[in-house]
Design an enzyme around this catalytic site. Structure first.
Site, PDB file in Angstrom:
ATOM      1  N   SER A  72     -98.026  99.078  19.892  1.00  0.00           N
ATOM      2  CA  SER A  72     -99.345  99.837  19.799  1.00  0.00           C
ATOM      3  C   SER A  72    -100.506  99.105  20.547  1.00  0.00           C
ATOM      4  O   SER A  72    -100.164  97.983  20.506  1.00  0.00           O
ATOM      5  CB  SER A  72     -99.611 100.063  18.311  1.00  0.00           C
ATOM      6  OG  SER A  72    -100.882 100.566  18.085  1.00  0.00           O
ATOM      7  N   TYR A 102    -100.653  95.840  10.172  1.00  0.00           N
ATOM      8  CA  TYR A 102    -100.336  96.552  11.164  1.00  0.00           C
ATOM      9  C   TYR A 102    -100.276  96.232  12.777  1.00  0.00           C
ATOM     10  O   TYR A 102     -99.466  96.003  13.374  1.00  0.00           O
ATOM     11  CB  TYR A 102    -100.911  98.057  11.244  1.00  0.00           C
ATOM     12  CG  TYR A 102    -100.327  98.986  12.161  1.00  0.00           C
ATOM     13  CD1 TYR A 102     -99.025  99.812  11.964  1.00  0.00           C
ATOM     14  CD2 TYR A 102    -101.027  99.362  13.332  1.00  0.00           C
ATOM     15  CE1 TYR A 102     -98.519 100.648  13.023  1.00  0.00           C
ATOM     16  CE2 TYR A 102    -100.738 100.326  14.170  1.00  0.00           C
ATOM     17  CZ  TYR A 102     -99.285 100.884  14.102  1.00  0.00           C
ATOM     18  OH  TYR A 102     -98.936 101.747  15.088  1.00  0.00           O
TER      19      TYR A 102
END
Length: 273
Positions: free
Chosen positions: A136, A149
């Site tokens: 990401s 995350y």
């Protein structure tokens, strides 16, 4: 040549978009998801024949070992491995629950490690293949509020860099996909406050994105097949990545302003003040 493609997290969102892209051009797809029914739903949507749906949990060593046996029984090997399965979480690093860290590391990072350990030896044995690890832009951004995350996704980038160097002499290509926000259902896996600022901000940015999961999948596959390692499907993140590498202090100031702006928008229901 008809490729054999294994995709984790293929039951919805980006994983499903990857499956549809490969199937539409004639490849065979192994649709893997923690929810077997969703994996089957994806399989039924695919063009062509020879696809399979399998249930597996990337967070479990035993489940991934069993997945390899099931894939070998159906496909007798693979040509493309896409480690896509992941979950959402966030929060300030010093205040994120340890459970969030453990869950994110186990799935977002170790899920990729398990996929590599089980399936890369198959690619090595045949002397060819491709790996696409889905990270990401959160793993590159260094932005506040991303917590476990962002750290797990940054580790996936580092893993992919090393894996690329290890596998290049063996005829296997590696790419890492680092998308920013696009329309998907990732936030359904978010365990935190569903009405919190992070969720509102992420939902706003997903909704306003001008690309969708199909666009991201198409970009990732076509660019990876051209030999590109760092896959950045959003134009603005390509600029930010360049800025961070060459002018890190300027980038730091810009990312703080950007996050503050998005928080204001999310707090006002998406309206710019």
């Amino acid at each position: 040549m008809r490729l054999r493609v294994l995709i984790t997290g293929a039951g919805s969102g980006l994983g499903r978009a990857f499956a549809e892209f490969y199937a539409a051009r004639g490849d065979r797809v192994a649709c893997v998801d923690i929810d077997g029914e969703r994996a089957e739903e994806t399989r039924q949507r695919l063009a062509g024949d020879g696809h399979i749906a399998l249930q597996a949990d990337v967070g479990s060593d035993a489940s991934m070992a069993a997945l390899k046996n099931a894939v070998l029984s159906a496909f007798d090997g693979i040509d493309v491995l896409i480690n896509n399965a992941g979950i959402a979480c966030g929060g300030e690093i010093a205040h994120s629950p340890l459970a969030d860290w453990q869950r994110s590391i186990n799935i977002n990072l170790m899920g990729v490690v398990r996929g590599v350990r089980e399936f890369v030896p198959l690619l090595e044995a045949q002397g060819r293949g491709r790996v696409i690890n889905v990270a990401s832009f959160a793993g590159l951004a260094g932005a506040p509020g991303l917590g476990a995350y962002g750290v797990a996704k940054a580790a996936v980038v580092a893993l992919s860099e090393s894996l690329r160097a290890e596998l290049h002499p063996k005829g296997i290509a590696v790419s890492v996909l680092c998308p920013s926000f696009f329309k998907t259902n990732l936030m359904k896996s978010y365990d935190g406050d569903p009405n919190g600022m992070l969720v509102r901000m992420a939902s706003h940015l997903m909704e306003k994105s001008d690309i969708n999961a199909a666009d991201v999948a198409r970009f990732a596959v076509t660019q990876a097949e051209r030999g590109v390692f760092m896959l950045l499907p959003h134009k603005d993140t390509r600029l930010r990545w360049w800025l961070k590498r060459w002018l890190p202090e300027v980038y730091f100031r810009e990312i703080l302003k950007y996050v503050e702006k998005q928080q204001r928008r999310a707090g006002s229901g998406g309206k710019t003040r």
